[in-house]
Design an enzyme around this catalytic site. Structure first.
Site, PDB file in Angstrom:
ATOM      1  N   ASP B  69      68.570  13.096  67.805  1.00 60.11           N
ATOM      2  CA  ASP B  69      69.248  13.878  69.086  1.00 60.11           C
ATOM      3  C   ASP B  69      68.669  13.430  70.187  1.00 60.11           C
ATOM      4  O   ASP B  69      67.520  13.659  70.796  1.00 60.11           O
ATOM      5  CB  ASP B  69      68.912  15.521  68.560  1.00 60.11           C
ATOM      6  CG  ASP B  69      69.661  16.135  69.588  1.00 60.11           C
ATOM      7  OD1 ASP B  69      70.825  16.255  69.692  1.00 60.11           O
ATOM      8  OD2 ASP B  69      69.066  17.176  70.480  1.00 60.11           O
ATOM      9  N   THR B 102      74.966  14.014  73.059  1.00 60.63           N
ATOM     10  CA  THR B 102      74.044  13.677  73.979  1.00 60.63           C
ATOM     11  C   THR B 102      73.332  12.564  74.418  1.00 60.63           C
ATOM     12  O   THR B 102      72.733  11.886  75.080  1.00 60.63           O
ATOM     13  CB  THR B 102      72.720  14.747  73.822  1.00 60.63           C
ATOM     14  OG1 THR B 102      72.414  14.525  72.369  1.00 60.63           O
ATOM     15  CG2 THR B 102      73.013  16.270  73.946  1.00 60.63           C
ATOM     16  N   THR B 103      73.477  11.619  73.173  1.00 63.22           N
ATOM     17  CA  THR B 103      72.851  10.431  72.886  1.00 63.22           C
ATOM     18  C   THR B 103      73.973   9.383  73.802  1.00 63.22           C
ATOM     19  O   THR B 103      73.655   8.674  74.546  1.00 63.22           O
ATOM     20  CB  THR B 103      72.688   9.800  71.740  1.00 63.22           C
ATOM     21  OG1 THR B 103      72.125  10.818  70.864  1.00 63.22           O
ATOM     22  CG2 THR B 103      72.117   8.415  71.727  1.00 63.22           C
ATOM     23  N   ASP B 400      73.962  21.536  66.603  1.00 58.34           N
ATOM     24  CA  ASP B 400      74.817  20.380  66.970  1.00 58.34           C
ATOM     25  C   ASP B 400      76.226  20.996  66.303  1.00 58.34           C
ATOM     26  O   ASP B 400      77.310  20.691  67.063  1.00 58.34           O
ATOM     27  CB  ASP B 400      74.512  19.036  66.732  1.00 58.34           C
ATOM     28  CG  ASP B 400      73.524  18.732  67.655  1.00 58.34           C
ATOM     29  OD1 ASP B 400      73.115  19.416  68.773  1.00 58.34           O
ATOM     30  OD2 ASP B 400      73.270  17.273  67.782  1.00 58.34           O
TER      31      ASP B 400
END
Lengths: 589, 536
Positions: B69, B102-103, B400
């Site tokens: 994550d 988020t990546t 998530d």
């Protein structure tokens, strides 16, 4: 080392001051002050204009990324006494107008730079100062003559354009369409006196996207620290009555230093009950007043939270002072310091209250307030730094709008007004006899720094643009409002392209810069007590006179390094480089 | 910092502690900032996509976290560099707002910056680049809205939600159990969601992790799970038709808050005091009994005396329940929190269908589950797994997935994954670039190139030949005008992401682009770095 010390080996100097006291005086002092100002202006000049860059300043604890002149000047921690004057004028511009903090520094240093040759050639500073004062006055008068007054119905449009211009150079320039109306709405919501900017709250919620920022016509503040039972309260009211308190609603000892002596175990319970009664009485009084919402500056404990929840009220403790004041202003309530004698008059009213989720945080929103004096702007953005800078930009825009509302006159930005004033001064100077003529011309030339720097920052050929502007302003009809066109690298009528600034901004920066230049020119001696010097600061500069020679040597090599530095740095600091070299020639010879 | 010199070549100080300050200026500053940002994004690049790799992070205390994550990795890395920190915040802000992607947002920002570096070398003004990016971003965001698809779902038919959750879980370590996990996530969100107001209150979902057992044992409990046990081991472990009272006062004689002193001057007085204390206990128990409660939940502790009395009176009790949990129980059971015993009454009690204490495997660890609450919308996920790291990662992954489901409930428009949306944007942005005059054109085109970096990284991480794959997909998209074609990461045999059922929320994707562009502008605009000490 010291100006007044004879270089000859035989004659000892007369020591007047305590050993280690650093004095320098006369012309060299003046020149070095001017150089210091140039160095400071050099640090901020690249932030000017829509293509201006940001500075990242890290002071060991906190990072600031900003493009606001005043902020940068403050963070630079300038120690040089003369250069500090520039920080001061930047601050005063910030306090007075809120915008144009970079250009005021640039103007002042540019004036000094143009005056420097005269000083070097021996014109007496007082003569220069007198002429400068006249020039400043004329420049300000010219701006006043040129300014375009507001017309009533067009007011809002003008304000929007001014706010847009203020935001142009900022990180959020792309979102002018969002922020300019927001700022204008917030400011126009204020009462006529516009005196209290604290009535416009700016709240920062990291996360989200900048376009999710919004304006609340009313008050908004973050959910405060809450106790168990908070979630069971009613979170939405229409037409609520609001009680504002500065009272702690908690079960606690009433008197700090009191001590109860109980002799009979039977009395024990009565003491306990008495305490409970005190707090319940307070709570009941709040409820009896008819309020639906209770806000307090001081904590509201878990007992009170649950009690209010039971009775269908909403409460929030530890509300920040600014927020309480805004709520009071918006709703017409009065902050109470006791729960005794609450009456219906002191309660505030508003149209709607709601607790709402914004990003990660929950906000208490008070809207549809009866006296719409307050507004809250909630800023969103990808990172803390981004929001901080947005906040500064919004602050600038708010100030600008506020000032333009007050002065109700605008001029065109983009260097246009500076060029026009410069032209005027140049032609007026021909009517003056004596040295004043030259000084006024130098002043006129100094004003050109604004369009020059604008073009420089955008990566255009500043000389070309400046020449085009001069031609336009001097020889063509209707060239009054021509300034730098940042988009195409040429010139355009900036009044038409909506680059508007409140005229008060320009008037203030011209007079502040002129004043500052005069102050710096009038200094001919600095006496610095050795103790005020930071230990280890400055190679040979702070050394005692005895070590002067060695110190001087250190200075020399340092200077050589600097000259190299400048040579490598190229165009930008080229001017300063020349100055230094020139001085070296004189000093050495 | 550079020095200034006066007539005699003496250097003089302008800034405080001038020597200690370091300054990087101009292009050099931009280059060094871009370098730092790129370093961060290259760390995350390999974690992108279903075949993305995990990172192992060991902190100062030796605690190990294994995750892919993006936000968690960056947070745990404790980045020092000021500009790199911006990227960390970027990822966190995506995490807070959307919870997923988020990546991707960091990889995109890195790609944009490395494209900008090339343009800087060509001598294009950094602010022009940033402005070009912003213009391009607007186009891309619009394209996303155009190619977006609407997912219809109802409370009964949740399959589209589940498949979205599955897409999110695909890249996580728990992807073996993704169908189960996805179902848990969807059920959890739906049970607390308010479909009419399109609002989901995440505070109502609690996540408890217990190492031990298998990942498959993860379950969703409708009700509240307390990581506590009954105060006495002999109290009944299962209660039905529960009427509970929530107390914020301890089971002990009440104490005045004011400083007090009790003077005992005789034996009689002492005995009286003792008697009073005993009375307090029995009275308290009696009051609880009288109210009709059959479970006591207390915010504070109680001593053995009280515990014993409770047991004797067959009143199961739970002690040391935190304020937040107490509040949750109060909402779920419809109870009122009671601040002192004298205010106990029947209407203030909460009701629940069943309360039971469960134990895990052979361990001593116990939990209390409150089920079938009156206003039950609070739910709890009990996450199990082989070790602590897995449990933690599973919790993050579930979170998530829940965020994605929440976003769908808020806004049911989606775009397809596998890089298809990026490719479609890239195509439309580069088409737009051709219509723009001036230097902005270069920046806009660079933006399109940067968008290509996402499918490239996806393909790379899947072991495909990135350039070949991208070229293939891109030409196919252009040819068939089908914006749903993406990189076939799972070798499912088709490039059509709509058929594969791989999609992401539209707002999530739009936010990615907008946030990345914002931060890139911020980095590009810095041309002067003044720091205390050395700037690395």
């Amino acid at each position: 080392m010291m100006g007044n010390m004879a270089p000859g080996m035989g004659r000892p100097g007369v020591i007047l001051l305590r050993e280690g006291t650093d004095t320098s005086q006369g012309k060299p002092q003046l020149i070095s002050n001017i150089n210091a100002c140039a160095a400071v202006a050099d640090a901020v000049k690249s932030t000017l204009g829509p293509r201006g860059m940001d500075k990242l300043v890290f002071d060991g604890r906190k990072v600031t990324i900003s493009n606001d002149g005043a902020t940068i000047m403050k963070l630079l921690e300038i120690a040089h006494p003369a250069a500090k004057t520039l920080v001061d004028i930047s601050m005063s511009q910030d306090a007075e107008v809120g915008d144009g903090t970079t250009s005021v520094v640039l103007l002042a240093s540019s004036m000094l730079k143009e005056i420097k040759p005269f000083i070097e050639e021996g014109v007496h500073p007082q003569v220069v100062i007198r002429a400068m004062r006249v020039a400043t006055k004329m420049a300000v008068q010219r701006v006043k003559d040129l300014q375009v007054p507001f017309e009533g119905e067009k007011g809002r449009e003008m304000l929007l354009k001014c706010a847009g211009t203020a935001l142009n150079s900022k990180l959020i320039s792309r979102h002018q369409d969002l922020f300019a109306p927001m700022v204008v709405d917030a400011v126009s919501g204020l009462k006529d006196d516009l005196s209290d900017l604290n009535l416009i709250g700016v709240k920062k919620v990291p996360g989200g996207e900048v376009r999710q920022s919004f304006l609340v016509r009313g008050v908004a503040f973050k959910k405060t620290f809450s106790y168990a039972g908070f979630e069971q309260m009613t979170k939405k009211f229409s037409n609520p009555k609001i009680l504002l308190l500065n009272v702690e609603l908690e079960l606690k000892s009433e008197k700090e230093n009191a001590e109860v002596r109980i002799t009979d175990p039977d009395q024990y319970q009565s003491i306990v009950d008495a305490e409970w009664n005190v707090i319940y009485e307070k709570l009941d009084k709040c409820i009896e007043s008819g309020a639906n919402i209770v806000l307090s500056k001081l904590p509201i404990g878990d007992l009170a939270t649950q009690y209010f929840a039971d009775k269908g009220l909403f409460c929030a403790g530890r509300v920040e002072v600014g927020d309480i004041v805004r709520v009071a202003k918006a709703t017409g309530g009065q902050v109470q310091t006791s729960t005794n004698g609450l009456s219906a008059e002191i309660l505030g009213k508003c149209g709607a209250f709601e607790e709402k989720q914004v990003g990660d945080e929950r906000f208490n929103l008070f809207t549809e307030c009866p006296s719409e004096h307050t507004a809250t702007i909630v800023l969103r953005g990808g990172s803390e730094q981004f929001i901080e800078e947005s906040h500064r930009s919004i602050h600038d825009a708010i100030m600008v709008v506020k000032r333009s509302l007050k002065s109700r006159a605008v001029v065109a930005g983009g260097g246009a007004i500076e060029m026009e004033v410069s032209k005027y001064l140049r032609s007026e100077s021909m009517k003056i006899e004596g040295k004043g003529q030259l000084i006024m011309q130098a002043f006129a030339k100094a004003l050109e720094i604004v369009p020059r720097q604008l073009a420089d920052n955008a990566g255009f050929d500043a000389t070309d643009i400046l020449n085009a502007l001069r031609k336009k302003h001097f020889h063509e009809e209707g060239g009054t409002w021509f300034g730098v066109d940042i988009d195409t690298g040429s010139i355009c009528d900036t009044f038409k392209s909506n680059v508007w600034e409140p005229s008060i901004n320009k008037i203030n920066s011209l007079s502040a810069a002129g004043e500052a230049a005069c102050v710096i020119l009038s200094i001919d001696e600095t006496v610095r007590n050795p103790k005020s010097e930071q230990p280890g600061a400055g190679g040979g500069g702070g050394g005692p006179p005895g070590g002067g020679r060695g110190g001087g040597g250190g200075g020399m090599s340092g200077m050589m390094g600097n000259a190299m530095d400048i040579a490598n740095n190229g165009q930008r600091s080229g001017r300063l480089g020349k100055g230094v070299k020139y001085m070296k020639g004189r000093g050495g010879g | 910092m550079s020095m200034v010199f006066d007539e005699y070549g003496r250097p003089f100080i302008i800034l405080k502690e001038q020597q200690a300050k370091a300054r990087v200026k101009g292009l050099e500053a931009q280059k060094s900032n871009i370098l730092a940002a790129k370093a961060i994004s290259s760390i995350l690049r390999t974690s992108l996509g279903p075949k993305g790799m995990d990172k192992m992070l060991v902190d100062a205390d030796g605690d190990v976290a294994i995750t892919n994550d993006g936000a968690t990795i960056l947070e745990r890395m404790e980045v020092q560099h000021q500009v790199a920190k911006l990227l960390v915040e970027l990822s966190q802000s995506q995490d807070n707002e959307i919870g997923d992607g988020t990546t991707g947002v960091v990889v995109l920002a890195g790609a944009l910056l490395s494209q900008a570096e090339k343009l800087l070398d060509r001598g294009i003004h950094p602010v022009r680049i940033a402005e070009g990016y912003e213009a391009a971003c607007e186009v891309a965001v619009k394209t996303l809205a155009d190619i977006g698809d609407v997912i219809e779902f109802t409370k009964e038919d949740t399959s589209p939600l589940i498949s979205t959750a599955e897409t999110t879980l695909n890249s996580k370590i728990i992807n073996v159990n993704r169908s189960k996990m996805a179902k848990i996530a969807v059920d959890a969100v739906l049970s607390v969601a308010d479909l009419d107001r399109k609002d989901v209150n995440f505070d109502m979902i609690k996540m408890e992790g217990k190492p031990g057992g298998r990942l498959e044992d993860t379950e969703l409990v409708s009700g509240i799970v307390l990581d506590k046990e009954m105060s006495h081991s002999q109290m009944s472990k299962e209660i039905t038709d529960v009427k509970c009272c929530l107390l914020t006062c301890p089971f002990e004689p009440p104490k005045p808050k004011t400083k007090h002193k009790l003077d005992i001057d005789s034996k009689e007085a002492y005995e009286k005091l003792y008697k009073h204390e005993q009375e307090y206990f029995t009275k308290m128990i009696q009051q609880v009994k009288d109210s009709g409660a059959n479970l006591v939940i207390c915010q504070w502790g109680f001593d053995d005396e009280a515990n014993h009395l409770l047991l004797q009176n067959k009143l199961p009790a739970i002690r040391w329940v935190g304020g937040v949990e107490l509040e949750l129980i109060a909402i779920a059971t419809g109870a009122r929190i009671i601040p002192r015993f004298s205010e106990l009454s029947e209407e203030k009690l909460g009701t629940a269908g069943k309360v039971r204490e469960i134990t895990f495997g052979t361990t001593e660890e116990k939990m209390v589950i409150i089920e079938d609450c009156k206003n039950s919308n609070a739910v709890t996920c009990i996450v199990r797994g082989g070790n602590k790291m897995i449990v933690e990662e599973a919790k993050r992954s579930l979170h998530d997935a829940m965020c994605v489901v929440r976003n769908l409930i808020k806004d049911n428009r989606v775009v397809y994954g596998g890089g298809s949306a990026e490719i479609a944007c890239s195509l439309s942005v580069s088409a737009h670039a051709d219509t723009v005059m001036g230097t902005d054109q270069y920046a806009i085109r660079a933006f399109a190139d940067a968008l290509d970096d996402i499918p490239l990284a996806l393909a790379e991480n899947c072991g495909l030949s990135p350039i070949e794959e991208l070229a293939n997909v891109k030409s196919k998209q252009l040819e068939s005008k089908n914006p749903f074609l993406g990189v076939d990461c799972t070798q499912a045999g088709t490039n059509d992401m709509k058929k594969q059922g791989v999609f992401e929320t539209l707002i999530g994707k739009q936010q990615q682009l907008l946030l990345a562009t914002q931060v890139v502008k911020m980095v590009l605009k810095i041309d002067d770095v003044i720091t205390m000490g050395n700037y690395q």
